[in-house]
Design an enzyme around this catalytic site. Structure first.
Site, PDB file in Angstrom:
ATOM      1  N   ASP A  44      17.943 -81.733  31.233  1.00 64.00           N
ATOM      2  CA  ASP A  44      18.000 -83.125  30.811  1.00 64.00           C
ATOM      3  C   ASP A  44      19.311 -83.318  30.043  1.00 64.00           C
ATOM      4  OD1 ASP A  44      17.473 -85.781  30.451  1.00 64.00           O
ATOM      5  OD2 ASP A  44      15.421 -85.507  29.762  1.00 64.00           O
TER       6      ASP A  44
HETATM    7  C1  BGC Z   1      16.195 -88.832  30.107  1.00 67.82           C
HETATM    8  C2  BGC Z   1      16.056 -88.554  31.574  1.00 67.82           C
HETATM    9  C3  BGC Z   1      17.130 -89.293  32.331  1.00 67.82           C
HETATM   10  C4  BGC Z   1      18.472 -88.850  31.818  1.00 67.82           C
HETATM   11  C5  BGC Z   1      19.646 -89.479  32.550  1.00 67.82           C
HETATM   12  C6  BGC Z   1      17.609 -88.581  29.613  1.00 67.82           C
HETATM   13  O1  BGC Z   1      17.795 -89.039  28.323  1.00 67.82           O
HETATM   14  O2  BGC Z   1      15.256 -88.047  29.390  1.00 67.82           O
HETATM   15  O3  BGC Z   1      14.764 -88.911  32.013  1.00 67.82           O
HETATM   16  O4  BGC Z   1      16.996 -89.082  33.702  1.00 67.82           O
HETATM   17  O5  BGC Z   1      18.562 -89.188  30.458  1.00 67.82           O
HETATM   18  O6  BGC Z   1      19.793 -90.796  32.234  1.00 67.82           O
END
Ligand code: BGC
Length: 752
Positions: free
Chosen positions: A274
């Site tokens: 993530d």
């Molecule tokens: C989130 C993800 C997301 C990623 C990209 C993160 O902060 O937890 O679910 O896909 O950002 O935007």
């Protein structure tokens, strides 16, 4: 040609395609430098249009494998051109974006889609989203989020598919199929991403990013199954969770990323971290510096670093120092290349926007409308107030801060959604009143009073006007709830009742004596006990998306009937959470006999004068509305529940059937739900578990037999040794319209 030879040919093609992909991976790996390999594992953030010199340089040098958040198609194509024509090996970029519930056209939030209990609709919604996004150069979405959400304080329940592993799994598979289409290599397909692996939904106190402590049995029976279902549907990628699981953050958790995902499940796509979750391993307190964090994540099985730059900075050095085998880097790179090859990016790196509609076609709005209609859950409807009987209504007061908010009705995660397309409830009611619905004295008069600036406003200056408008109207339609910013990532609440002065507004309207319809738009279940007896009807609409207005107006005026059912249990008060249907029984379950509310305890009551059972003294032990609940404009009756045969082997199958009858005056849709319990097992099992569901449309007065196959395998659970087991003994079965249904039967599993 007979069917079997068609499938043999198809199987042959698939094998051949697979082998071709593997050959190309080997060939590329043979020619890649270590730095180029590391580049494939690096994902960088885009710049929202325009190619910077720095990014161009990095792409040309082979330092970037993937870009996220770049949706200007010319920029995407230019970056792709640099990658394909100017980098040494010409490996195309993979462009990702959070396409969560629509792209330009916005569908209900995922939790709202879960309330449809309609996998086919969910699949079509994801397909539509993929086509809209692909036209902007996106080929990878960070969806579906399949984390089990049992704590509505958590802002990200808006993005999840509910509290139940079976429902979430069925809908996650449908979403994957929709995003990925029949063939990933189709330019209109997106690689999907099952996230956040795993346990993210179990953050303590419903606080985002918080620690999770999940015993392995619970992980395997509750949190992992929807991921397994997504994999069964062919999901191309996984995303590691931000959260700490039992002391080992997911982004460094070898048990999750390697043992379960690769060794047990055989996943051969790649795992992305993530956002900066690799450098955050240091903040968790697992690693001392980024170098260690990179080593921990890579050896655990995380293949791509989202934005963290840790792999870019340290992986090559780790290999040179001998801390990390280059062979492992090769495996990681192979997984990334495999997904790129499956997407056909090497053959067709560029997006041809002319293949895709410039603006959403009418069919997309029609689908968004259907999804919004089906996601709304009717929770209360005293005296059949809904649908509004127009022959008795001359004037309507539309009240509340969410009646006319094109952006708020879209909900969280709408980077690319255009509020310009939104039709609000006020607009749609206005159109119906002017053109369609007529009261006894001609077109119905509609008066709008906002009442509160936002859903959070404490300021009550608008209430006198609300009271005046409601008092003068034949019915008051209240559009309340939560603006989109109150749910979603990092947006959790400690109190999930209606925020601001909304309860006061409801009380004020109630006092006028005008019938009250409360429509709630929100990103989570809310605790509505305090207002339930102050409204005559309650329609829970989630954040319904672009077509909120027409969908809600048609439901209120009876041009459509509600068919949504709750994908999460609704508590009475926040203090009850987490409260969910598939809980275990405890040794002291509450009963009507043992339950005593504290107001009924006599003065000086002794310690055990209350029932010594598992409940809170200051609220009831049941939820306000159970999982699966929802009313409609007709009624249904269930009868004649049968399980055949009455005994099955541990590898057998029974059929559970029931007669469903539409006992009301209107056609309607019922969501028939099958629940089971294993009452005596080597590991205690939930009091009820959902094992099947079906949306059934039935004309007024019609009856139908609904049958569910129930294979023994569906009753397997992780035994004490964590291996799946089906144990002989009695299984209880219920079928009905929600998790509290009483119509039950039983059968027996016998050893073979
Ligand atoms: C989130 C993800 C997301 C990623 C990209 C993160 O902060 O937890 O679910 O896909 O950002 O935007």
């Amino acid at each position: 040609m007979p069917d079997s030879s068609v499938s043999t040919t198809r199987a042959g093609e698939i094998t051949e395609r697979r082998e071709r992909v593997e050959r190309r991976i080997r060939d590329l790996l043979d020619r890649m430098t270590l730095d180029e390999k590391v580049g494939q594992l690096n994902q960088v953030n885009g710049h929202d249009g325009g190619v910077t010199d720095e990014l161009a340089h990095r792409v040309r040098a082979g330092e970037v494998g993937s870009i996220l958040n770049e949706v200007d198609v010319r920029t995407v194509n230019e970056l792709q051109r640099i990658a394909v024509e100017e980098s040494r090996l010409g490996i195309p970029l993979l462009v990702g974006r959070d396409v969560i519930h629509g792209f330009r056209t916005i569908l209900p939030i995922p939790l709202g889609q879960a309330a449809t209990w309609d996998p086919e609709l969910v699949r079509r919604g994801a397909r539509m989203s993929a086509l809209e996004a692909a036209g902007h150069g996106v080929r990878w979405t960070f969806a579906p989020m399949v984390d089990i959400g049992r704590d509505p304080r958590w802002g990200r329940v808006a993005e999840c598919l509910g509290e139940d592993p079976h429902l979430a799994g069925a809908l996650a598979s449908a979403m994957v199929q929709g995003f990925q289409g029949e063939d990933l290599a189709d330019p209109g397909s997106l690689a999907a991403c099952a996230k956040h692996f795993a346990g993210y939904g179990a953050g303590e106190a419903g606080r985002d990013y918080n620690t999770t402590n999940i015993p392995e049995g619970e992980l395997r029976s509750v949190h992992l199954p929807p991921f397994r279902a997504a994999l069964g549907a062919g999901v191309a990628t996984f995303m590691a969770s931000f959260s700490d699981l039992n002391g080992i953050p997911a982004s460094a958790n070898r048990f999750l990323m390697t043992q379960v995902l690769r060794e047990e499940w055989g996943f051969d796509g790649f795992v992305v971290s993530d956002w900066e979750s690799i450098p955050q391993l240091c903040i968790h307190g697992l690693t001392a510096d980024d170098r260690e964090a990179g080593l921990a994540a890579a050896t655990a099985g995380v293949d791509m670093d989202m934005v963290g730059e840790v792999y870019a900075d340290h992986l090559a050095e780790l290999v040179v120092e001998g801390a990390l085998h280059e062979a492992l880097v090769d495996v990681m790179v192979a997984r990334v290349l495999r997904v790129k090859l499956r997407l056909g990016l090497f053959e067709r790196p560029y997006t041809e926007p002319e293949r895709f509609p410039v603006e959403p076609p009418p069919s997309h709005f029609a689908l968004a409308y259907d999804a919004a209609v089906r996601s709304a859950v009717l929770l209360k409807n005293d005296e059949g107030l809904l649908p509004l009987a127009m022959d008795g209504i001359g004037s309507i007061a539309v009240i509340g801060p969410l009646a006319q908010e094109p952006q708020e009705q879209l909900g969280t995660w709408v980077f690319d959604g255009d509020p310009g397309f939104s039709i609000t409830p006020l607009e749609a009611i206005g159109v119906l009143a002017a053109e369609g619905v007529h009261g006894p004295t001609g077109p119905v008069k509609v008066r709008y009073v906002r009442g509160l600036e936002t859903t959070r406003s404490e300021d009550r200056w608008g209430l006198p006007e609300v009271v005046e408008a409601a008092g003068a109207a034949d019915v008051a339609l209240l559009f309340l709830g939560e603006e989109s910013v109150l749910s979603g990532e990092g947006h959790c609440r400690s109190d999930i009742s209606l925020p601001g002065a909304q309860e006061a507004l409801i009380r004020a309207v109630r006092a006028t004596g005008t019938p009250v319809v409360l429509v709630v738009m929100a990103g989570r279940p809310l605790a509505l006990e305090a207002v339930l007896d102050k409204v005559d009807a309650l329609l829970f609409a989630w954040h319904p998306g672009t077509m909120a207005g027409p969908a809600l107006a048609d439901l209120l005026f009876g041009r459509a009937a509600p068919s949504g059912r709750l994908p999460m249990t609704f508590p009475r008060v926040t203090g009850q959470v987490p409260i969910y249907h598939a809980h275990r029984n405890t040794g002291r379950p509450p009963t009507p006999e043992t339950f005593v509310h504290m107001r009924d305890l006599p003065r000086g009551a002794s310690q055990f004068s209350a029932g010594a059972a598992s409940y809170h003294l200051d609220t009831h032990y049941t939820p306000l509305f159970p999982f699966g609940f929802g009313l409609t404009y007709t009624t249904f009756a269930y009868s004649d529940l049968q399980v055949t045969p009455a005994r099955m082997a541990t590898d057998g199958e029974v059929r559970v059937s029931v007669t469903l009858e539409n006992t009301g005056e209107r056609d309607g849709v019922e969501v028939v739900q099958l629940y089971v319990r294993d009452p005596v097992a080597s590991v205690t099992r939930p009091v009820r578990e959902l094992k099947g569901f079906r949306r059934v449309a039935l004309e007024a007065g019609a009856r139908r037999t609904v049958t569910f196959p129930l294979p023994a395998a569906a009753l397997a659970f992780p035994g004490r040794d964590m291996q799946p087991v089906v144990e002989p003994g009695e299984i209880q079965v219920w079928v009905g319209g929600d998790a509290h249904t009483a119509l039950g039967a039983a059968f027996e599993i016998v050893a073979p």
